[in-house]
Write a protein that holds these residues in place. Structure first.
Motif, mmCIF file in Angstrom:
data_model
loop_
_atom_site.group_PDB
_atom_site.id
_atom_site.type_symbol
_atom_site.label_atom_id
_atom_site.label_comp_id
_atom_site.label_asym_id
_atom_site.label_seq_id
_atom_site.Cartn_x
_atom_site.Cartn_y
_atom_site.Cartn_z
ATOM 1 N N GLY A 54 0.799 -1.214 0.000
ATOM 2 C CA GLY A 54 0.000 0.000 0.000
ATOM 3 C C GLY A 54 0.835 1.269 0.000
ATOM 4 O O GLY A 54 0.371 2.322 0.411
ATOM 5 N N TRP A 55 2.100 1.178 -0.452
ATOM 6 C CA TRP A 55 2.913 2.388 -0.513
ATOM 7 C C TRP A 55 2.331 3.319 -1.553
ATOM 8 O O TRP A 55 2.050 2.933 -2.670
ATOM 9 C CB TRP A 55 4.343 2.055 -0.911
ATOM 10 N N ARG A 56 2.195 4.544 -1.169
ATOM 11 C CA ARG A 56 1.769 5.562 -2.110
ATOM 12 C C ARG A 56 2.661 6.765 -1.872
ATOM 13 O O ARG A 56 3.414 6.809 -0.923
ATOM 14 C CB ARG A 56 0.320 5.989 -1.844
ATOM 15 N N GLY A 57 2.506 7.741 -2.705
ATOM 16 C CA GLY A 57 3.097 9.042 -2.446
ATOM 17 C C GLY A 57 4.579 9.012 -2.197
ATOM 18 O O GLY A 57 5.342 8.526 -3.018
ATOM 19 N N ARG A 58 4.989 9.502 -1.024
ATOM 20 C CA ARG A 58 6.378 9.803 -0.779
ATOM 21 C C ARG A 58 7.257 8.561 -0.895
ATOM 22 O O ARG A 58 8.242 8.549 -1.635
ATOM 23 C CB ARG A 58 6.506 10.412 0.606
ATOM 24 N N ASN A 59 6.922 7.503 -0.167
ATOM 25 C CA ASN A 59 7.760 6.304 -0.197
ATOM 26 C C ASN A 59 7.877 5.750 -1.604
ATOM 27 O O ASN A 59 8.961 5.393 -2.055
ATOM 28 C CB ASN A 59 7.163 5.230 0.711
ATOM 29 N N ALA A 60 6.728 5.680 -2.280
ATOM 30 C CA ALA A 60 6.748 5.139 -3.635
ATOM 31 C C ALA A 60 7.597 6.020 -4.535
ATOM 32 O O ALA A 60 8.390 5.521 -5.345
ATOM 33 C CB ALA A 60 5.325 5.033 -4.176
ATOM 34 N N ALA A 61 7.483 7.337 -4.371
ATOM 35 C CA ALA A 61 8.253 8.251 -5.219
ATOM 36 C C ALA A 61 9.746 8.064 -4.995
ATOM 37 O O ALA A 61 10.542 8.065 -5.940
ATOM 38 C CB ALA A 61 7.852 9.701 -4.942
#
Ligand code: HEM
Lengths: 550, 341
Positions: free
Chosen positions: B271-278
């Motif tokens: 469920g990584w989204r946003g900052r971590n995924a970026a």
């Protein structure tokens, strides 16, 4: 209600999450818990990132099975570090215990993850779409409107419309539930299963396969038959069985190189063709094949590749008694890829009174270098083709180290106990020979003649049994991946209820379960369904009435 | 036309394209600047009613600048394509323009521009223009100044239909990952910024950036898989006799693949989204570009160590996991095993 919500968001794949270790475990519970940890999503992610990290050292440190020459140079330059590196298996990263541990754990995790998911999927594939949640309009993607039509009419129309949009539809009392996009999970499972197939294919190849190289002189006199004794270097897999080696044989009847003669890379070889005469089994029919880079010859499951070429000056050494002590082509190894300046040694251990060893350089097109003032400098080869071949040799006599039984490279002269032949003034004795030349050695040692030039090819033979399995695996993985990434699983619900004022409240909601659902797409899909329900477009209206009549 | 004329045409084309991208970039910058003043005026407008008209003028000017940027970028891409084709025609025999790092860079930047222009047809992504044009102009300049190389015939090992398939897919996925990385970088910058005016304020909100970045990666990943794990090994098998050699180029292509697999995985399962995924996406882009540029310049390891006498170009040929080495190997030939034998 929290229950309902998690259930809505739930995907079959979400079952396994890492959990904290509960207190007071029995051994069995501990095993269960460890298994759950290993097969959890987080562990898979960590292992993947570890695998990337663990691959790095092998791209920086020379690797034994790729370039052992570089490894030995590295060892010489770092005598202190080398043993440490050895202990850490850093010269053999991709076969090391720790690298294997990571991917084996990943595979176990994968199997442990996939099998339960297969069952879940099998059940889900047959399951009916889940019932509509109670508060449809609380879902992020939802809308509602009121109409004078009967709820039954609306719901019937909803079912048809959703079926028309290739949803799987299940009707209940006051609502219709629909779902589509099961192929995403199927694609994802296929992808992960295919990763295992790839690994099996690769493993079979490296366990049962082999790869060997041989330097072959050109000409019908020099033949190769495919058995262990004929190879210069041979790298078998751990479970390799020599019986599987195909019994073919071949010789190189002709070899041609097309040289670049102009432009910036003039002098580079561009195209090579080695003409092979081969038999697939002893006594079989002789066939011919033009072996070129990028065009291997396949015989059964074995492939034969042309991977290099070079020169072999034909040298004859007569000893002090006038006897021929050595005669034949000697393979010289190129030290420069462009000019084919090559290095080689020739040994005549049977020469009398003393053993004779020659070491030197071969220049296919000889020229003296000149510095800026025009003074002669080092000799060099200026072209790879043999326009003006010259071999320049130094001479050694005495014990060449061939008699004590330790294996010695044919490309290296052991000078430990030999002495270099020198001129009267103490300078090393050097001879420069063009084809046809003969030079008499000092001290009545004998004569050396350069009779002509031969060529050789480096041929690689390899058999990697699982390669088609591995290839099929990646292709399947790619197909699965496409499904997993681009099929968008989603659910839709329509509920119609008569209100107290006699009108019908219609609620439509949608739940996108993919990673990249666009709100715009969702809104568009809801709008389409609503339009179909309201019978907005004339076509749908007429179609509907026709259906009603029939 | 002679080969030399084609070569000149190609250089001129690249320069013309670079100039066009540059003007497009200026148009985009102008648009950004006038947006900022428009935003300021909008604030003032609440106090001074006169501002309204100016805002209107400013927005129209802004829109024109933005459209001009896109038109110029598209036009530049066409010229860029012509330059690429001319480069291929300049070689004798004619070939695909992927013989060295210079050719790779001009092809890769073309794909970045193309992906951007094509994306504007289906996605609302025009605001990415300033970043894309800046990147393309910078990369083209670097290619021109640092990587230029003569038009040479392909060495034998590169002379294979697999070159075309392998390289097309590698370049396309590199382009997609690069655009994805620009979006992820933008995400991180916007997440940190509190400014209400300027470029960052104008780009869509974080959710949209995150999703677009995911889309670029989801598109790039299968293509990269095809390039690195299907066509690469098939070609390596033909040219080298082994489908996987753990050559530094291959290792890094594999690392890139694993990092992007982890990225997709993290999104889908953790469920990584946003900052971590970026951040993970940027790590992926770092490995990608390190492989493309870094390995060619820094890798002293194993495979090339015996090729010392060879002109540096030979070891730089083709920034790919492809069987570059074979060209050298055929020349130098004999590996270590023989020396030990
Ligand atoms: C060789 C190792 C693995 C690789 C290369 C890999 C790769 C991937 C990729 C690229 C995706 C993204 C596809 C998508 O977004 O739909 C994915 C999704 C997924 N993977 Fe893996 N994976 C690996 C191992 C595992 C393991 C060990 C597990 C279980 C613990 C697992 C479970 C999943 C799940 C549940 C999904 C998401 C499915 C969904 O979105 O519904 N994977 N994997």
């Amino acid at each position: 209600m929290t229950d309902l919500r998690t259930d809505l968001q739930h995907r079959p794949s979400d079952d396994r999450q890492a959990t904290a270790l509960p207190p007071d475990l029995t051994a069995r519970e501990l095993a269960r818990w460890s298994w759950r940890q290993l097969t959890s999503m987080r562990t898979a992610l960590v292992l993947l990132l570890l695998l990337a990290l663990a691959s790095i050292p092998g791209s920086v440190i020379p690797q034994e099975n790729i370039d052992s020459l570089a490894v030995s140079q590295w060892r010489d330059n770092h005598p202190r570090l080398a043993p440490v590196w050895d202990r850490l298996d850093l010269f053999n990263v991709y076969g090391s215990v720790w690298f294997s541990a990571i991917y084996i754990l990943l595979m176990i995790s994968l199997v442990g993850c996939i099998i339960p998911r297969l069952f879940v999927y099998a059940r889900a594939a047959r399951a009916r779409p889940p019932r509509a949640p109670r508060h449809l309009t609380r879902l992020p993607e939802s809308t509602s409107y009121t109409t004078a039509e009967d709820p039954e009419v609306v719901l019937a129309r909803a079912a048809t419309a959703l079926r028309g949009k290739r949803f799987r539809v299940d009707a209940a009392d006051d609502s219709v539930a629909a779902e589509r996009g099961h192929l995403r999970e199927a694609g994802n499972l296929l992808f992960h299963l295919a990763v295992i197939v790839v690994l099996v294919g690769v493993a079979v190849g490296s366990l049962f396969g082999y790869k060997g190289g041989v330097i072959m002189l050109n000409g019908e006199d020099y033949g190769f038959s495919n058995n262990l004794t004929q190879y210069d270097d041979f790298a078998p897999g751990a479970l390799f069985d020599p019986d599987v080696m195909e019994p073919f044989s071949f010789s190189i009847t002709d070899f041609e190189v097309e040289w670049l003669t102009e432009g910036e890379r003039a002098g580079m070889a561009r195209e090579f063709v080695a003409e092979l005469a081969y038999e697939t089994e002893p006594g079989g029919e002789t066939k011919s094949y033009d072996l070129r880079v990028n065009h291997p010859l396949s015989i059964g499951g074995t492939d034969v590749f042309l991977i290099g070429h070079g020169y072999a000056p034909v040298i004859t050494i007569r000893d002090g008694d006038g006897e021929v002590a050595y005669s034949g082509p000697s393979v010289f190894l190129p030290t420069n890829a462009q000019t084919f300046e090559s290095f080689g040694v020739i040994k005549a251990p049977d020469a009398s009174p003393e053993q004779i060893g020659l070491e030197g350089t071969f220049y296919p097109t000889f020229a003296m270098g000149r510095d800026a003032e025009g003074n002669l400098t080092m000799p060099a080869s200026v072209f790879g083709d043999a326009f003006d071949p010259l071999v320049s040799l130094f001479v050694y006599t005495g014990d060449l180290g061939l008699d004590d039984g330790t294996p010695a490279s044919v490309y290296v002269l052991d000078k430990a106990k030999a002495t270099q032949v020198v001129e009267d003034d103490g300078q090393p004795f050097r001879m420069d020979l063009r084809p046809g030349d003969t030079v008499t050695l000092p001290d009545d040692l004998g004569t050396v003649s350069f009779d002509g030039l031969q060529r050789w090819n480096k041929i690689q033979v390899s058999r990697s049994p699982g390669k088609m399995v591995a290839l099929a695996g990646v292709v399947l993985a790619l197909l699965g991946l496409l499904g997993s990434l681009f099929v968008r699983p989603r659910r839709m619900w329509v509920r119609a209820r008569r209100q107290d004022d006699g009108t019908t409240l219609v609620e439509v909601a949608r739940l996108d379960r993919s990673s990249a659902g666009d709100p715009e797409d969702g809104a568009a899909e809801i709008a389409e369904v609503v339009a179909a329900l309201q019978g907005e477009t004339p076509e749908t209206k007429t179609r509907k009435t026709e259906e009603d009549e029939s | 036309m002679t080969d030399a004329q084609w070569e000149v045409l190609s250089y001129e084309g690249v320069i013309a394209a670079a100039v066009l991208y540059f003007i497009a970039m200026l148009a985009y910058f102008f648009e950004m600047a006038s947006l900022r003043s428009a935003a300021k005026e909008e604030q003032q407008e609440q106090e001074v009613a006169v501002g309204a008209e100016m805002v209107l003028v400013a927005t129209r000017r802004t829109a024109v600048a933005g459209r001009l940027g896109l038109v110029l970028t598209s036009f530049a891409a066409v010229v860029h394509l012509v330059a690429l084709v001319a480069r291929g025609l300049a070689a004798d025999p004619n070939r695909v323009p992927w013989g060295n790092m210079y050719e790779f860079t001009i092809s890769g930047t073309f794909v970045v521009a193309l992906i951007f222009v094509l994306s504007t047809l289906r996605l609302d992504i025009e605001w990415l223009g300033p970043l894309v044009t800046t990147f393309v102009v910078a990369a083209l300049m670097a290619a021109f100044l640092g990587l230029d190389d003569a038009v040479l015939p392909l060495p034998d090992a590169l002379n294979s239909p697999w070159l075309v398939i392998h390289v097309v897919s590698a370049v396309i996925s590199t382009g997609a990952f690069t655009v994805g990385a620009l979006l992820s970088g933008l995400y991180l910058a916007k997440a940190r910024s509190t400014s209400t005016t300027g470029y960052l304020a104008r780009v869509p909100d974080l959710k949209v950036l995150d999703r677009l970045s995911y889309k670029m990666h989801a598109f790039g990943f299968p293509v990269w898989t095809f390039a690195v794990l299907i066509t690469g090994p098939i070609w390596a098998h033909q040219a080298w006799g082994a489908y996987w050699n753990w050559d530094p180029k291959e290792v890094w292509a594999f690392i890139t693949w694993v990092v992007y697999a982890a990225y997709l995985h993290a999104r889908a399962t953790a469920g990584w989204r946003g900052r971590n995924a970026a951040m993970l996406a940027l790590v992926g882009a770092a490995t990608l570009w390190f492989n493309f540029i870094g390995i060619n310049f820094f890798s002293s390891s194993s495979q090339h160590s015996y090729a010392e006498g060879v002109a540096p170009e030979t070891s730089v040929v083709v920034g790919l996991a492809g069987p570059v080495k074979a060209a050298e190997e055929v020349g130098v030939v004999v590996g270590s095993d023989d020396a030990r034998a």
